[in-house]
Motif scaffolding. Sequence first.
Motif, PDB file in Angstrom:
ATOM      1  N   ASP A 163     111.811 -39.388  18.436  1.00  0.00           N
ATOM      2  CA  ASP A 163     110.437 -39.034  18.088  1.00  0.00           C
ATOM      3  C   ASP A 163     110.322 -38.454  16.684  1.00  0.00           C
ATOM      4  O   ASP A 163     109.245 -38.483  16.084  1.00  0.00           O
ATOM      5  CB  ASP A 163     109.881 -38.007  19.082  1.00  0.00           C
ATOM      6  CG  ASP A 163     109.730 -38.571  20.486  1.00  0.00           C
ATOM      7  OD1 ASP A 163     109.450 -39.784  20.601  1.00  0.00           O
ATOM      8  OD2 ASP A 163     109.885 -37.805  21.452  1.00  0.00           O
ATOM      9  N   ARG A 198     105.799 -37.786  11.418  1.00  0.00           N
ATOM     10  CA  ARG A 198     104.870 -37.717  12.556  1.00  0.00           C
ATOM     11  C   ARG A 198     103.689 -38.652  12.351  1.00  0.00           C
ATOM     12  O   ARG A 198     103.251 -39.332  13.299  1.00  0.00           O
ATOM     13  CB  ARG A 198     104.380 -36.284  12.741  1.00  0.00           C
ATOM     14  CG  ARG A 198     103.351 -36.184  13.867  1.00  0.00           C
ATOM     15  CD  ARG A 198     103.218 -34.806  14.389  1.00  0.00           C
ATOM     16  NE  ARG A 198     102.321 -34.762  15.543  1.00  0.00           N
ATOM     17  CZ  ARG A 198     102.345 -33.825  16.469  1.00  0.00           C
ATOM     18  NH1 ARG A 198     103.234 -32.859  16.400  1.00  0.00           N
ATOM     19  NH2 ARG A 198     101.482 -33.850  17.463  1.00  0.00           N
ATOM     20  N   ARG A 199     103.158 -38.703  11.141  1.00  0.00           N
ATOM     21  CA  ARG A 199     102.032 -39.600  10.882  1.00  0.00           C
ATOM     22  C   ARG A 199     102.433 -41.059  11.054  1.00  0.00           C
ATOM     23  O   ARG A 199     101.657 -41.880  11.545  1.00  0.00           O
ATOM     24  CB  ARG A 199     101.476 -39.341   9.478  1.00  0.00           C
ATOM     25  CG  ARG A 199     100.675 -38.049   9.386  1.00  0.00           C
ATOM     26  CD  ARG A 199     100.013 -37.893   8.034  1.00  0.00           C
ATOM     27  NE  ARG A 199     100.913 -37.353   7.027  1.00  0.00           N
ATOM     28  CZ  ARG A 199     101.135 -37.893   5.845  1.00  0.00           C
ATOM     29  NH1 ARG A 199     100.559 -39.049   5.518  1.00  0.00           N
ATOM     30  NH2 ARG A 199     101.942 -37.308   4.977  1.00  0.00           N
ATOM     31  N   ASP A 202     102.620 -41.586  14.800  1.00  0.00           N
ATOM     32  CA  ASP A 202     101.274 -41.637  15.372  1.00  0.00           C
ATOM     33  C   ASP A 202     100.589 -42.969  15.075  1.00  0.00           C
ATOM     34  O   ASP A 202      99.719 -43.413  15.836  1.00  0.00           O
ATOM     35  CB  ASP A 202     100.422 -40.496  14.827  1.00  0.00           C
ATOM     36  CG  ASP A 202     100.838 -39.133  15.386  1.00  0.00           C
ATOM     37  OD1 ASP A 202     101.603 -39.102  16.372  1.00  0.00           O
ATOM     38  OD2 ASP A 202     100.407 -38.105  14.822  1.00  0.00           O
ATOM     39  N   HIS A 245      98.495 -30.533  13.001  1.00  0.00           N
ATOM     40  CA  HIS A 245      98.787 -31.578  13.991  1.00  0.00           C
ATOM     41  C   HIS A 245      98.412 -31.231  15.431  1.00  0.00           C
ATOM     42  O   HIS A 245      98.500 -32.106  16.298  1.00  0.00           O
ATOM     43  CB  HIS A 245     100.269 -31.955  13.925  1.00  0.00           C
ATOM     44  CG  HIS A 245     100.618 -32.750  12.710  1.00  0.00           C
ATOM     45  ND1 HIS A 245     100.298 -34.083  12.589  1.00  0.00           N
ATOM     46  CD2 HIS A 245     101.241 -32.392  11.550  1.00  0.00           C
ATOM     47  CE1 HIS A 245     100.726 -34.525  11.411  1.00  0.00           C
ATOM     48  NE2 HIS A 245     101.290 -33.527  10.776  1.00  0.00           N
ATOM     49  N   TYR A 246      98.014 -30.021  15.703  1.00  0.00           N
ATOM     50  CA  TYR A 246      97.682 -29.663  17.075  1.00  0.00           C
ATOM     51  C   TYR A 246      96.204 -29.285  17.169  1.00  0.00           C
ATOM     52  O   TYR A 246      95.713 -28.509  16.350  1.00  0.00           O
ATOM     53  CB  TYR A 246      98.566 -28.513  17.567  1.00  0.00           C
ATOM     54  CG  TYR A 246     100.001 -28.936  17.774  1.00  0.00           C
ATOM     55  CD1 TYR A 246     100.440 -29.398  19.006  1.00  0.00           C
ATOM     56  CD2 TYR A 246     100.921 -28.893  16.720  1.00  0.00           C
ATOM     57  CE1 TYR A 246     101.760 -29.799  19.204  1.00  0.00           C
ATOM     58  CE2 TYR A 246     102.243 -29.297  16.901  1.00  0.00           C
ATOM     59  CZ  TYR A 246     102.645 -29.749  18.147  1.00  0.00           C
ATOM     60  OH  TYR A 246     103.946 -30.152  18.329  1.00  0.00           O
TER      61      TYR A 246
END
Length: 303
Positions: A163, A198-199, A202, A245-246
């Motif tokens: 991840d 992360r982007r 996503d 991000h949250y």
Amino acid sequence: MRLAPLPDRVVAVILNWNCADDTVRCLRAVAGGSTVPDVVIVDNGSTDGSVEKLERLDGPVTLLRLDRNLGYAGGMNAGIREAQARGADWVWLLNADSVPRPHALSTLLRHADRFEVSTSLQTTSVDPGDPDVEPYVVAAMLPKGKVRPVRCGGCAEGAHEVDMVTGAALLLRLARVIEVGLFDERFFHYKEEFDLVRRIGDAGGRIGFVCGSEVWHKRGGSLSGSSPRARYYYHRNEILYVRKHYPRPLRRLLVGEPIHYRNVARSLFRLAAGSRERRRASLAVLAGYWDGLRGVHGPTERF
């Protein structure tokens, strides 16, 4: 000399900041690899004579000089833009204090059809010839947002889908980077690669830890992780990352990550009873948390 064909065009970007000797060592390792990419060295506003040393380098290497230190994010962005201008398909981002092993890039490219961003197995020690190297965790799974490190010293499979990856050597598909946006320069130093990876994830990109590819990373190189300034960036940017991000960042910080309570409590204790050095480090940690909560970003000269 290129010893193995590249499936797509690769540009390696090495980021230099007051460490020309490390950069030259990294460059030589890249040039001596079984697969040799084009190389761009970005000098991030060095003030120690690095530019003069790097300008004397022989061979097909491009030196980009920045007027000031833009941090890891800004410096690498300059290299990524240069790679884009050259029509690259892949960009290989390397810390100056890293030494890729001869097959590091070719092994990453062997899995290029599977992953859009990947990193190598990384070991760390004071010297690349030191046999007593330590593995450095560069990959993780994130079940329900919890960080679960992925450790593998090399296996028959050679790669694992994960991840999150980080580290001193990242291979990224350039088209995907352009799609999601380059490094967020507000982070300046630390967490910017977490944010970019992360982007990419996503957006549907697959992320790989290629344990069959190996890179050595100098222990204590770049900005020392124990310095007050590094502590400030690390803790401030952790908060900025969560805020970005949250959807409920305060809930995430207060409930999902109890380690922050320990960090703050330890810093307060050392501020009251520690040595002068520990008090300075504790002030940096507390200032990082405070500035992160306030949304302060960019470089600092406070520590």
